[in-house]
Design a protein around this motif. Structure first.
Motif, PDB file in Angstrom:
ATOM      1  N   ASP A  31      18.305 -41.791 -21.957  1.00  0.00           N
ATOM      2  CA  ASP A  31      19.169 -42.167 -20.827  1.00  0.00           C
ATOM      3  C   ASP A  31      19.500 -43.652 -20.894  1.00  0.00           C
ATOM      4  O   ASP A  31      19.361 -44.385 -19.916  1.00  0.00           O
ATOM      5  CB  ASP A  31      18.501 -41.833 -19.500  1.00  0.00           C
ATOM      6  CG  ASP A  31      17.191 -42.591 -19.314  1.00  0.00           C
ATOM      7  OD1 ASP A  31      16.605 -43.014 -20.341  1.00  0.00           O
ATOM      8  OD2 ASP A  31      16.768 -42.766 -18.156  1.00  0.00           O
ATOM      9  N   THR A  61      21.536 -45.346 -18.074  1.00  0.00           N
ATOM     10  CA  THR A  61      22.803 -44.671 -17.777  1.00  0.00           C
ATOM     11  C   THR A  61      23.207 -44.836 -16.322  1.00  0.00           C
ATOM     12  O   THR A  61      24.399 -44.990 -16.001  1.00  0.00           O
ATOM     13  CB  THR A  61      22.689 -43.180 -18.121  1.00  0.00           C
ATOM     14  OG1 THR A  61      22.292 -43.031 -19.485  1.00  0.00           O
ATOM     15  CG2 THR A  61      24.013 -42.468 -17.916  1.00  0.00           C
ATOM     16  N   TRP A  62      22.233 -44.838 -15.411  1.00  0.00           N
ATOM     17  CA  TRP A  62      22.581 -44.983 -13.996  1.00  0.00           C
ATOM     18  C   TRP A  62      23.230 -46.332 -13.715  1.00  0.00           C
ATOM     19  O   TRP A  62      24.144 -46.429 -12.882  1.00  0.00           O
ATOM     20  CB  TRP A  62      21.347 -44.789 -13.109  1.00  0.00           C
ATOM     21  CG  TRP A  62      20.314 -45.894 -13.206  1.00  0.00           C
ATOM     22  CD1 TRP A  62      19.194 -45.900 -13.971  1.00  0.00           C
ATOM     23  CD2 TRP A  62      20.339 -47.143 -12.503  1.00  0.00           C
ATOM     24  NE1 TRP A  62      18.505 -47.076 -13.830  1.00  0.00           N
ATOM     25  CE2 TRP A  62      19.190 -47.863 -12.910  1.00  0.00           C
ATOM     26  CE3 TRP A  62      21.202 -47.738 -11.580  1.00  0.00           C
ATOM     27  CZ2 TRP A  62      18.888 -49.135 -12.431  1.00  0.00           C
ATOM     28  CZ3 TRP A  62      20.904 -49.009 -11.094  1.00  0.00           C
ATOM     29  CH2 TRP A  62      19.759 -49.691 -11.515  1.00  0.00           C
TER      30      TRP A  62
END
Length: 526
Positions: free
Chosen positions: A389, A513-514
């Motif tokens: 991620d 990713t956030w």
């Protein structure tokens, strides 16, 4: 003429505190007709300039060699970086044997080649010259804004805002051409500003000596080295990209209009006729002949070669007999070669399918469609340490706190330029629109957001003019001045904070990713 009051900055003396007799005497001098003199705090001005330049160098050069595409150039670096390496191999000119065409003049690639010569064929090498150009742009804009506003404070704010501009930052850290175009155009604009002040100083001397009324056309102004330098610089900008020609035309018109207004302000009986009689021929030399010669000089290696593309087109691609028999074969060959480049650009249209990150010019002022230069996702991305991620990306994004107020700034600038005949806003608008409006002539052509790179300094200058008015006059009450300082401080703080927030995706840093999704404020950014 209503001009931006230089007393908006705190360090300028309030004329309201000058005794009436002294004020009357001072305003009666010939020089006062031409507006306030430059700031007198020269030492502080250079301290501010060099401090901000050092900060710009730190920001532009930080981890300059990262990222790369597994050791190779990223995005459009893949065009210009190898061509710059060819410049080193060939002795000054590039080639493109695969396509038999190089679509931009050589100067920008020669600049890139300097870094490659110093540091080798790596990220540092092919980006070094761009980082130097981006740093020099900050030095220039501080001096230009200081001269434009007569305020060291506002000059410093201009430098800070340009440092925090995402477009200027990213383009200073990639091996592409646009940052070289931007710095040369900005330098030419600065030379024209110095020339404007010098012309008015010479006219003030002529007024004191009683020479203004000797003829209806006013006095001769002598050789103007700063105007000559402006022509040289804008000619070199054409040697980076042909779009420099738009600035050449705009700056030439601006310089002539400034001459007319200077003669009118000096009391010349026939200012237009005087400009035509006294200034037009020298202006043509400095702003037409010199740029053409400077542009041709950027092809020095091509002229001196035997194997450059189409160097000997006369006699092979085109016949030796021509209505232009008096033109040297080398120039005819360059003309033939340039016509093929022009044909390439004209056929670079969206009819063959739009580019994934293409944008049209009406989206540029607010930066509605940025560009993705680099993306690595997943555990293999540098810095992600195996996390799925995670990603690293470089996006060309104009700092929203700057670009999202561009339309109000342009509207205000147009009102000031037209309704209040404010020459400072007019000058900034000329620079901004010279890089913007010509792209509307062929909307079928493929266009990209990085074309705004030379426009960015003029966006900053326009915003700084507005900030000067927000600060208010020194003669205003303490509450008005305090409110102005607070508003300016909040705005500049927002710009810097916005730039810091975008820092990871301006530099390719590994982020979760956030956080990437949090950075993508608009759907059109994806």
């Amino acid at each position: 003429m209503d001009v931006l009051d230089p007393r908006a900055a705190e360090e300028v003396v309030d004329v309201g505190k000058v005794p009436p007799v002294a004020r009357t005497t001072r305003l009666a001098g010939p020089a006062e007709r031409f507006g306030p003199p430059p700031p007198t705090d020269r030492l502080r001005g250079w301290v501010v300039t060099l401090t901000l330049t050092a900060l710009a160098a730190l920001v532009r050069f930080w981890n300059l060699g990262f990222p790369t595409d597994k050791g190779t150039p990223v995005f459009d670096e893949k065009h210009y970086v190898p061509q710059a390496w060819q410049v080193l191999r060939n002795g000054g000119y590039e080639d493109n044997p695969g396509f038999r065409l190089v679509v931009h003049p050589p100067l920008g690639k020669q600049f890139i080649a300097i870094g490659e010569w110093l540091f080798g064929y790596n990220g540092w090498g092919w980006r070094f010259s761009a980082a130097v150009a981006g740093t020099v742009s900050v030095l220039l804009i501080v001096r230009i804004a200081r001269r434009l506003t007569r305020s060291t404070l506002l000059g410093g704010l201009a430098g800070l805002l340009l440092i925090a501009d995402g477009v200027s930052h990213v383009q200073s850290r990639v091996g592409m051409l646009d940052v070289f175009l931007a710095v040369l155009v900005l330098a030419a604009f600065g030379c024209l500003l110095v020339d404007r002040d010098q012309v008015r100083a010479r006219l003030a001397v002529a007024m004191r000596e009683g020479r203004v009324d000797e003829t209806p056309w006013g006095p001769r102004l002598g050789f103007r080295w700063w105007r000559f330098s402006a022509g040289l610089l804008v000619g070199l900008s054409c040697g980076v990209k042909w779009s420099g020609a738009y600035y050449l035309a705009a700056f030439a018109v601006l310089a002539v209009l400034w001459d007319v207004m200077a003669r009118r302000t000096a009391g010349v009986e026939r200012p237009w006729a005087g400009t035509i009689r006294r200034d037009l021929v020298p202006a043509f030399g400095s702003l037409a002949a010199v740029p053409i010669l400077a542009y041709l000089a950027t092809w020095w290696a091509w002229f001196g070669s035997e194997t450059a593309i189409d160097r000997h087109a006369v006699g092979t691609e085109i016949g030796r007999d021509s209505a232009f028999w008096f033109v040297p074969d080398a120039l005819r060959s360059l003309w033939f070669y340039s016509s093929k480049v022009l044909e390439f650009h004209e056929n670079l249209t969206t009819a063959k399918g739009p580019h994934a990150w293409e944008s049209k010019p009406w989206t540029w002022p607010m930066g509605l469609r940025p560009m993705l230069y680099y993306l690595e996702q997943g555990g293999g991305a540098p810095g992600c340490d195996g996390r799925s991620d995670c990603l690293g990306a470089v996006m060309l994004i104009g700092t929203p706190a700057l670009y999202w107020v561009s339309l109000p700034m342009l509207g205000w600038a147009l009102w000031r330029a037209i309704a209040r005949t404010d020459w400072r806003y007019t000058a900034v608008l000329v620079g901004y629109f010279a890089g913007f409006l010509p792209w509307f002539a062929n909307l079928d052509r493929q266009m990209y957001f990085f074309y705004v790179t030379p426009m960015a300094p003029f966006l900053v200058l326009g915003l700084v003019l507005v900030l000067g008015q927000v600060l208010g006059r020194a003669s205003a009450g303490p509450e008005r001045r305090g409110t102005g300082r607070l508003v300016v401080a909040i705005y500049v703080g927002l710009v810097v904070a916005n730039f810091v927030w975008l820092w990871p995706i301006l530099n390719g840093n590994a982020i979760p990713t956030w956080l990437w999704n949090a950075q993508m404020w608009l759907p059109s950014w994806r």
